[in-house]
Design a protein around this motif. Structure first.
Motif, mmCIF file in Angstrom:
data_model
loop_
_atom_site.group_PDB
_atom_site.id
_atom_site.type_symbol
_atom_site.label_atom_id
_atom_site.label_comp_id
_atom_site.label_asym_id
_atom_site.label_seq_id
_atom_site.Cartn_x
_atom_site.Cartn_y
_atom_site.Cartn_z
ATOM 1 N N LEU A 288 0.845 -1.191 0.000
ATOM 2 C CA LEU A 288 0.000 0.000 0.000
ATOM 3 C C LEU A 288 0.877 1.235 0.000
ATOM 4 C CD1 LEU A 288 -2.139 -1.233 3.013
ATOM 5 C CD2 LEU A 288 -2.667 -1.583 0.602
ATOM 6 N N LYS A 289 0.301 2.341 -0.452
ATOM 7 C CA LYS A 289 1.018 3.611 -0.400
ATOM 8 C C LYS A 289 0.408 4.433 0.721
ATOM 9 C CE LYS A 289 3.637 6.376 -3.339
ATOM 10 N NZ LYS A 289 4.280 6.236 -4.597
ATOM 11 N N GLU A 290 1.222 4.755 1.726
ATOM 12 C CA GLU A 290 0.783 5.578 2.850
ATOM 13 C C GLU A 290 1.781 6.708 3.049
ATOM 14 O OE1 GLU A 290 0.226 3.318 6.408
ATOM 15 O OE2 GLU A 290 -1.405 2.130 5.564
ATOM 16 N N ASN A 291 1.279 7.929 3.127
ATOM 17 C CA ASN A 291 2.125 9.113 3.333
ATOM 18 C C ASN A 291 3.263 9.185 2.322
ATOM 19 O OD1 ASN A 291 0.548 9.847 5.558
ATOM 20 N ND2 ASN A 291 1.782 8.572 6.916
ATOM 21 N N GLY A 292 2.983 8.816 1.083
ATOM 22 C CA GLY A 292 3.971 8.935 0.017
ATOM 23 C C GLY A 292 4.984 7.803 -0.052
ATOM 24 N N HIS A 293 4.868 6.808 0.824
ATOM 25 C CA HIS A 293 5.824 5.690 0.825
ATOM 26 C C HIS A 293 5.074 4.367 0.802
ATOM 27 C CE1 HIS A 293 9.398 8.126 1.424
ATOM 28 N NE2 HIS A 293 8.723 8.824 2.339
ATOM 29 N N LEU A 294 5.764 3.335 0.317
ATOM 30 C CA LEU A 294 5.158 2.008 0.238
ATOM 31 C C LEU A 294 5.256 1.285 1.576
ATOM 32 C CD1 LEU A 294 6.443 0.788 -3.250
ATOM 33 C CD2 LEU A 294 4.245 1.831 -2.668
ATOM 34 N N VAL A 295 4.188 0.534 1.872
ATOM 35 C CA VAL A 295 4.104 -0.249 3.097
ATOM 36 C C VAL A 295 3.763 -1.680 2.705
ATOM 37 C CG1 VAL A 295 2.836 -0.583 5.251
ATOM 38 C CG2 VAL A 295 3.337 1.727 4.442
ATOM 39 N N LEU A 296 4.512 -2.629 3.248
ATOM 40 C CA LEU A 296 4.235 -4.042 3.030
ATOM 41 C C LEU A 296 3.341 -4.525 4.161
ATOM 42 C CD1 LEU A 296 4.800 -6.781 1.600
ATOM 43 C CD2 LEU A 296 6.795 -7.007 3.088
ATOM 44 N N LYS A 297 2.186 -5.102 3.795
ATOM 45 C CA LYS A 297 1.236 -5.557 4.800
ATOM 46 C C LYS A 297 0.755 -6.960 4.451
ATOM 47 C CE LYS A 297 -3.032 -4.303 7.116
ATOM 48 N NZ LYS A 297 -4.146 -3.373 7.169
ATOM 49 N N LEU A 298 1.199 -7.934 5.239
ATOM 50 C CA LEU A 298 0.771 -9.316 5.063
ATOM 51 C C LEU A 298 -0.019 -9.729 6.295
ATOM 52 C CD1 LEU A 298 4.097 -10.971 3.793
ATOM 53 C CD2 LEU A 298 2.185 -10.177 2.420
ATOM 54 N N ASN A 299 -1.213 -10.251 6.093
ATOM 55 C CA ASN A 299 -2.008 -10.733 7.225
ATOM 56 C C ASN A 299 -1.450 -12.023 7.790
ATOM 57 O OD1 ASN A 299 -3.793 -8.604 7.180
ATOM 58 N ND2 ASN A 299 -5.103 -9.604 5.666
ATOM 59 N N ARG A 300 -0.788 -12.801 6.938
ATOM 60 C CA ARG A 300 -0.182 -14.046 7.391
ATOM 61 C C ARG A 300 0.891 -14.451 6.396
ATOM 62 N NH1 ARG A 300 0.056 -19.430 7.191
ATOM 63 N NH2 ARG A 300 -0.055 -20.594 9.118
ATOM 64 N N MET A 301 2.057 -14.821 6.925
ATOM 65 C CA MET A 301 3.108 -15.349 6.064
ATOM 66 C C MET A 301 2.780 -16.810 5.755
ATOM 67 S SD MET A 301 6.375 -13.568 7.922
ATOM 68 C CE MET A 301 7.600 -13.978 6.722
ATOM 69 N N VAL A 302 3.389 -17.369 4.715
ATOM 70 C CA VAL A 302 3.052 -18.714 4.260
ATOM 71 C C VAL A 302 3.488 -19.784 5.267
ATOM 72 C CG1 VAL A 302 3.467 -20.443 2.465
ATOM 73 C CG2 VAL A 302 3.079 -18.063 1.834
ATOM 74 N N LYS A 303 4.735 -19.744 5.712
ATOM 75 C CA LYS A 303 5.251 -20.830 6.546
ATOM 76 C C LYS A 303 5.140 -20.589 8.040
ATOM 77 C CE LYS A 303 8.225 -22.943 3.210
ATOM 78 N NZ LYS A 303 9.387 -23.729 2.985
ATOM 79 N N VAL A 304 4.923 -19.372 8.430
ATOM 80 C CA VAL A 304 4.779 -19.067 9.861
ATOM 81 C C VAL A 304 3.536 -18.209 10.053
ATOM 82 C CG1 VAL A 304 7.211 -19.255 10.502
ATOM 83 C CG2 VAL A 304 6.342 -17.089 9.681
ATOM 84 N N ASP A 305 2.888 -18.395 11.167
ATOM 85 C CA ASP A 305 1.681 -17.620 11.458
ATOM 86 C C ASP A 305 2.111 -16.279 12.051
ATOM 87 O OD1 ASP A 305 -0.920 -16.898 11.737
ATOM 88 O OD2 ASP A 305 -1.266 -18.037 13.570
ATOM 89 N N MET A 306 2.492 -15.386 11.154
ATOM 90 C CA MET A 306 3.018 -14.097 11.589
ATOM 91 C C MET A 306 2.528 -13.016 10.640
ATOM 92 S SD MET A 306 7.002 -13.392 12.297
ATOM 93 C CE MET A 306 7.665 -11.820 11.864
ATOM 94 N N ARG A 307 2.145 -11.890 11.206
ATOM 95 C CA ARG A 307 1.729 -10.739 10.401
ATOM 96 C C ARG A 307 2.958 -9.876 10.119
ATOM 97 N NH1 ARG A 307 -3.933 -8.678 12.785
ATOM 98 N NH2 ARG A 307 -4.379 -8.397 10.595
#
Length: 189
Positions: free
Chosen positions: A128-147
């Motif tokens: 996503l683009k927030e405040n002019g910069h990109l943000v990586l947002k994953l609700n869950r990674m594939v191999k570990v249950d981590m946001r």
């Protein structure tokens, strides 16, 4: 079993002995140049078949060659890239074809800590683009249950953002942020 048959063609359970396993191990190490963990894996797989043979009464327990054989897994030694090596990759002129794509995906993984399994499924909706910069947002990674929530401009002087931004602008609406699905084998090469 195929590896064992390279050493001992048409091997039978009755042929297996502690002495034969030790000679087979020496052959794998000296002739085939297998690492300790490769040899461990081969023995682990053969041991499964020996266990099945024991259950099916094809061999007797007292004739189990793995009863006294030590199959020890070595601790894996992890090597890390230095920042100067990562920077050298960034400056490297990639080979023709998908070289640039895979170099950039690898660098993005270095900067963000993502695994190949997460890179393969990365699409524009997760950036996503927030405040002019990109943000990586994953609700869950594939191999570990981590946001994951990372502002890409905050790490490594914005290098992650610099690498992914052209792909995000071009393929942000596609199923894969890289324009196509990454192939792990090609990624490793």
């Amino acid at each position: 079993i195929e590896i064992l048959e390279l050493y001992y063609p048409k091997v039978q359970f009755s042929d297996l002995s502690l002495e034969m396993l030790n000679e087979f191990t020496a052959w794998m190490k000296n002739t085939q140049k297998y690492s300790d963990n490769q040899m461990w894996k081969v023995h682990k797989d053969i041991k499964i078949y020996v266990g099945l043979a024991l259950k099916m009464n094809k061999i007797r327990w007292e004739n189990n060659p793995y009863k006294y054989f030590k199959n020890v897994r070595q601790k894996h030694k992890t090597d890390y890239l230095t920042m100067s090596e990562v920077n050298s990759l960034m400056e490297l002129e990639p080979p023709d074809g998908d070289g640039k794509l895979y170099r950039d995906a690898f660098l993005f993984a270095c900067y963000t800590g993502l695994r190949i399994s997460d890179l393969e499924l990365l699409d524009g909706t997760k950036i996503l683009k927030e405040n002019g910069h990109l943000v990586l947002k994953l609700n869950r990674m594939v191999k570990v249950d981590m946001r994951v929530f990372q502002r890409l401009d905050e790490y490594f002087k914005g290098a992650a953002e610099y690498v992914i931004e052209p792909y995000w602008e071009k393929y942000g609406e596609n199923k894969y942020i890289w324009g196509k699905k990454l192939v792990e084998q090609t990624f490793n090469e």
